[in-house]
Design an enzyme around this catalytic site. Structure first.
Site, PDB file in Angstrom:
ATOM      1  CB  CYS A 133       5.230   1.041   4.076  1.00  0.00           C
ATOM      2  SG  CYS A 133       6.598   0.934   2.904  1.00  0.00           S
ATOM      3  CB  CYS A 136       5.454  -1.823   1.570  1.00  0.00           C
ATOM      4  SG  CYS A 136       6.699  -1.105   2.616  1.00  0.00           S
ATOM      5  CG  ASP A 137       1.582  -2.282   1.949  1.00  0.00           C
ATOM      6  OD1 ASP A 137       2.115  -3.318   1.524  1.00  0.00           O
ATOM      7  OD2 ASP A 137       1.536  -1.982   3.151  1.00  0.00           O
TER       8      ASP A 137
END
Ligand code: NDP
Length: 319
Positions: A133, A136-137
């Site tokens: 992701c 997200c990261d």
């Protein structure tokens, strides 16, 4: 068998938000949370984009707060998998290995699972350089060299997004042409930060504490070589968790549940929330929002049922 008002299948942000709303509406929802509650956020580390947590929060910690909040209002959460459903008759039936539950409504929030490569080192370094992701990261890899594995729209989208952070983004694809749509492919190819390694697969993720590189294999000449990088984003597709709904609910060609309006399904009284139908946004916050909508629609549906049902007084008493 006691009849439930609402059964929620799944316990990621969608399922547990539905549980909070249904519990606060006094519906005492039963959540079949799966053997491992919490969904995909249990596999991430820091979540920095969930509103309300300006300092960020660990994925599992965030899901623990969702669970606590749902339980506070009376949701019953069982850490078991739903193993089959019967949505054809009334009441609806949801089964686990050990029990069968009758219910007036069901909310399906079983999510989707990112596909992994299944190579050595990948699991060990998840959350330490290996991710599925970018939203997200990605921000953890500022000025780093990032590899994206895959050749579809997701891989292009991830690669393009990651150019905001990485000094270099390398797409490793197993063939010599992309599966991605023309527009996404052209956009990625035109980006000066993105380069491509064709006809190549990841054989192993290298590193102990965090990712330090990849062992790559050229599938044409079978040559192996090590490639330095700081992160691997795996974008080889998602699989919706819909095996038990096949033949019970309308699914699209990719296996996601079809919903004409984002909450209802092809079965009356069955509502849907989160990534199991929405493969476009796939965010905790959008999943949570759709869980809220599904619970509110289930509540309205139950109200209409109660209104339509014959009054509980019996004929003799009325005479
Ligand atoms: P896709 O199935 O379209 O693509 C998966 C990619 O990963 C393919 O290039 C495939 O290679 C590769 N792959 C699969 N397994 C492996 C493996 N084991 N090792 C190496 N490579 C592998 O999935 P996506 O998630 O990209 O897209 C899913 C759907 O969502 C699509 O319909 C897509 O169009 C849509 N989508 C649309 C977006 C948009 O419009 N903005 C954004 C994201 C998704 P190969 O090509 O050889 O099969």
């Amino acid at each position: 068998m006691e009849k439930e008002r609402v059964i929620i299948i799944g316990s990621g942000p969608a399922g547990l938000t539905a549980a909070i709303y249904a519990a606060r509406a006094n519906l005492r929802p039963l959540v079949l949370a799966g053997g491992l509650y919490g969904g995909q956020l249990m596999l991430t580390t820091e979540v920095e984009n969930f509103p309300g947590f300006p300092a960020g929060i660990l994925g599992p910690d965030l899901m623990a707060t969702f669970r606590e909040q749902a339980e506070r209002f009376g949701a019953r959460i069982f850490d078991v998998d739903a193993t089959s459903v019967d949505f054809a008759g009334r009441p609806l039936v949801v089964r686990t290995d050990d029990a069968a539950y009758e219910t007036q409504t069901a909310i399906v929030a079983t999510g989707a699972s990112a596909r992994w490569l299944g190579v050595p080192g990948e699991e060990l370094l998840r959350g330490r350089g290996v991710s599925t992701c970018a939203t997200c990261d990605g921000a953890f890899f500022k000025e780093k060299h990032i590899v994206v594995a895959g050749g579809g729209d997701s891989a292009m989208e991830e690669a393009l997004f990651l150019t905001r952070f990485g000094r270099r983004v390398t797409v490793v694809h197993r063939r010599d042409s992309l599966r991605a749509s023309k527009i996404m492919a052209e956009r990625a190819m035109a980006n000066p930060v993105i380069d491509f390694i064709w006809n190549t697969v990841v054989e192993r993720v290298l590193g102990n504490e965090h990712v330090t590189g990849l062992r790559l294999r050229n599938v044409l000449d079978e040559s192996l070589y090590d490639f330095d990088c700081d992160a691997l984003f795996v974008a080889v597709g998602h699989t919706p968790n819909t095996a038990i709904f096949r033949g019970r609910l309308d699914l699209d060609e990719l296996g996601y549940i079809r919903s004409p309006d984002g909450t209802t399904t092809s079965a009356e009284g069955v509502f849907v929330a989160g990534d199991v139908f929405d493969h476009r946004y796939r965010q905790a916050i959008t999943a949570a929002g759709s869980g809220c909508r599904a619970a509110m629609d289930a509540e309205r549906y139950l109200e209409a049922l109660d209104f339509a049902a014959p009054a509980p007084t019996n004929v003799a008493a009325r005479r």
